[in-house]
Design a protein around this motif. Structure first.
Motif, PDB file in Angstrom:
ATOM      1  N   ASP A   1     -52.443 -23.569  56.157  1.00 56.72           N
ATOM      2  CA  ASP A   1     -53.459 -24.111  55.252  1.00 56.72           C
ATOM      3  C   ASP A   1     -52.849 -25.179  54.336  1.00 56.72           C
TER       4      ASP A   1
ATOM      5  N   SER B   1     -53.844 -29.006  53.751  1.00 56.71           N
ATOM      6  CA  SER B   1     -54.235 -29.597  52.467  1.00 56.71           C
ATOM      7  C   SER B   1     -53.282 -30.721  52.041  1.00 56.71           C
TER       8      SER B   1
ATOM      9  N   ARG C   1     -52.244 -32.762  54.185  1.00 57.90           N
ATOM     10  CA  ARG C   1     -52.523 -33.757  55.236  1.00 57.90           C
ATOM     11  C   ARG C   1     -51.299 -34.034  56.104  1.00 57.90           C
TER      12      ARG C   1
END
Ligand code: FES
Length: 158
Positions: A35, A39, A41
């Motif tokens: 995750d 987040s 990228r």
């Protein structure tokens, strides 16, 4: 010399073939690392599907072999760091199980390197991304899962 991967039959992999990879991530550290990678990228191959598991200790041999039978080309099992499993020893059991399944994959001609396990903390997004890239590259060089072709052939003969 062509760098195109070969299938188990020795024939080149279909043009444009991309491996289909599953990453089983435990719901704690490994999923948090995936995750975090998202987040931040951080780029990783799009042909990886993430599947949550409460703990890597809950991923049974049947789940892994069933995924290979359905034609998945490679599987990454991602769990917490050793000593950090939220179910105490789930990741240690998963490591033993993964090692055993890798032996089975060799015995049935699929190849042990299609399955890999990695241990991560929630902050180890770069390691998650690197592990995904490595398994995609490894499996790409191995070619399609030979069980996929076998399944298609047996379906075609019905
Ligand atoms: Fe992460 Fe067990 S909870 S491996």
């Amino acid at each position: 010399m062509s760098s195109q991967p070969l299938q188990s039959s020795g024939a080149p992999a279909p043009h444009g073939w991309e491996p289909e990879i599953i990453a089983f991530c435990c719901n704690y550290c490994a999923y948090a690392a995936a995750d975090l990678a998202g987040s931040k990228r951080m780029q990783y191959p799009s042909n990886v599907r993430i599947i949550h598991s409460p703990c890597t200790g809950k991923i049974e041999m049947e789940h892994i072999l069933a995924a290979f039978e359905k034609g998945v080309d490679g599987i990454l099992v991602a769990g917490c760091l050793e000593g950090g499993c939220h179910f105490i020893e789930g990741n240690l059991r998963a490591r033993k199980r993964t090692d055993h399944i890798r032996d089975v994959l060799d015995q049935i001609g699929v190849g042990r390197d299609r399955l890999k396990m990695v241990n991560l903390s929630a902050a180890m997004a770069p390691t998650f991304v690197q592990s995904v890239k490595e398994i995609v590259e490894t499996v790409r060089s191995m070619g399609p899962n030979p069980l996929k072709a076998a399944t298609k052939e047996s379906a075609g003969s019905l």
